[in-house]
Design an enzyme around this catalytic site. Sequence first.
Site, PDB file in Angstrom:
ATOM      1  N   ASP A   1      37.463  18.238  58.628  1.00 49.57           N
ATOM      2  CA  ASP A   1      37.569  18.052  57.266  1.00 49.57           C
ATOM      3  C   ASP A   1      35.760  17.925  57.065  1.00 49.57           C
ATOM      4  O   ASP A   1      34.902  17.751  57.798  1.00 49.57           O
ATOM      5  CB  ASP A   1      38.129  16.892  56.874  1.00 49.57           C
ATOM      6  CG  ASP A   1      38.095  16.488  55.681  1.00 49.57           C
ATOM      7  OD1 ASP A   1      37.997  17.315  54.664  1.00 49.57           O
ATOM      8  OD2 ASP A   1      37.710  15.358  55.108  1.00 49.57           O
TER       9      ASP A   1
ATOM     10  N   ASP B   1      39.823  12.253  57.245  1.00 50.75           N
ATOM     11  CA  ASP B   1      39.598  11.075  56.851  1.00 50.75           C
ATOM     12  C   ASP B   1      40.613  10.657  55.509  1.00 50.75           C
ATOM     13  O   ASP B   1      41.072   9.392  55.299  1.00 50.75           O
ATOM     14  CB  ASP B   1      38.355  10.632  56.099  1.00 50.75           C
ATOM     15  CG  ASP B   1      38.070  11.243  54.650  1.00 50.75           C
ATOM     16  OD1 ASP B   1      37.856  10.623  53.857  1.00 50.75           O
ATOM     17  OD2 ASP B   1      38.102  12.502  54.674  1.00 50.75           O
TER      18      ASP B   1
ATOM     19  N   ASP C   1      34.361  16.336  53.269  1.00 50.49           N
ATOM     20  CA  ASP C   1      34.043  15.093  52.646  1.00 50.49           C
ATOM     21  C   ASP C   1      34.460  14.055  53.262  1.00 50.49           C
ATOM     22  O   ASP C   1      35.778  13.868  53.418  1.00 50.49           O
ATOM     23  CB  ASP C   1      34.471  15.259  51.158  1.00 50.49           C
ATOM     24  CG  ASP C   1      33.574  15.904  50.441  1.00 50.49           C
ATOM     25  OD1 ASP C   1      32.425  15.906  50.013  1.00 50.49           O
ATOM     26  OD2 ASP C   1      33.849  17.225  50.449  1.00 50.49           O
TER      27      ASP C   1
END
Length: 271
Positions: free
Chosen positions: A41, A219, A43
């Site tokens: 991922d 996240d 961000d």
Amino acid sequence: MPPGQPSAGQSAGSLPEPVGAEALGRVAGVLAARRPALFLDYDGTLTPIMPRPDLAVLDPAMRERIRRLAALCPVAVISGRDLADVRAMVGIEGLTYAGSHGFDIEAPSGPRQFGVEYRPALERAAARLGQSLAGIQGALVEPKRFAVAVHTRAVAPADKAAVEAAVADAAAAEPGLRRTGGKEIHELRPDLPWDKGRAVLSLIEGERLDDRFPVYIGDDLTDEDAFAALEGRGLGIVVGDHGGPSRAAYRLPDIASVGLLLEALARHLEG
């Protein structure tokens, strides 16, 4: 879970204990021995989440780690950002990039897109949200190629309910779209059975990575689809705490730990 012993994943009702700095090297060694394919991922994983997406600039040291790894194993970046945006932010040629949570893919085998027929509905929803949220300070409407995002990190707590209501109204006006969300973000996407997990499985098949051990690091709640998809065949690593349970096998406490793990993995793969 003992470091260096990946399992099929955590149960849906648990959050793994964070891996300490002293254990990262052992985890990296186990992953390297299993010939990984790395899915990342952006961000909140490679960069901090910022008030505006354009501020989330990749640190040069993190970029260099990814560049090193791309020469040693397959690397893909899978983001909620538009494909062109995440490709520009990472700035490394030769990677696989997937934007809009996997609806827009650029891979060595060729480009793939899903949900093109929903773009008019997304454009209408973006225009509607731009009007309805114009009076709410800090609300940022981000039209994407295959989604509409509404960022609320800069919105006052008292106004966040109004933002959520506006997103719900926009979704109700476009039954072809579905509501999703994450950390300080609401999104509208095509109402299709497609997500980051399905995108990862598609890349494993399309890029002939069946002989690799897929590792996904993310996240947010949207990354849980990938963690679930890899149970029994790969490994999920969640970064931080997104406020709910996780199907990841490991948890890293922060982005700095992601950098240390990638650094250690590169060293192991380089031999």
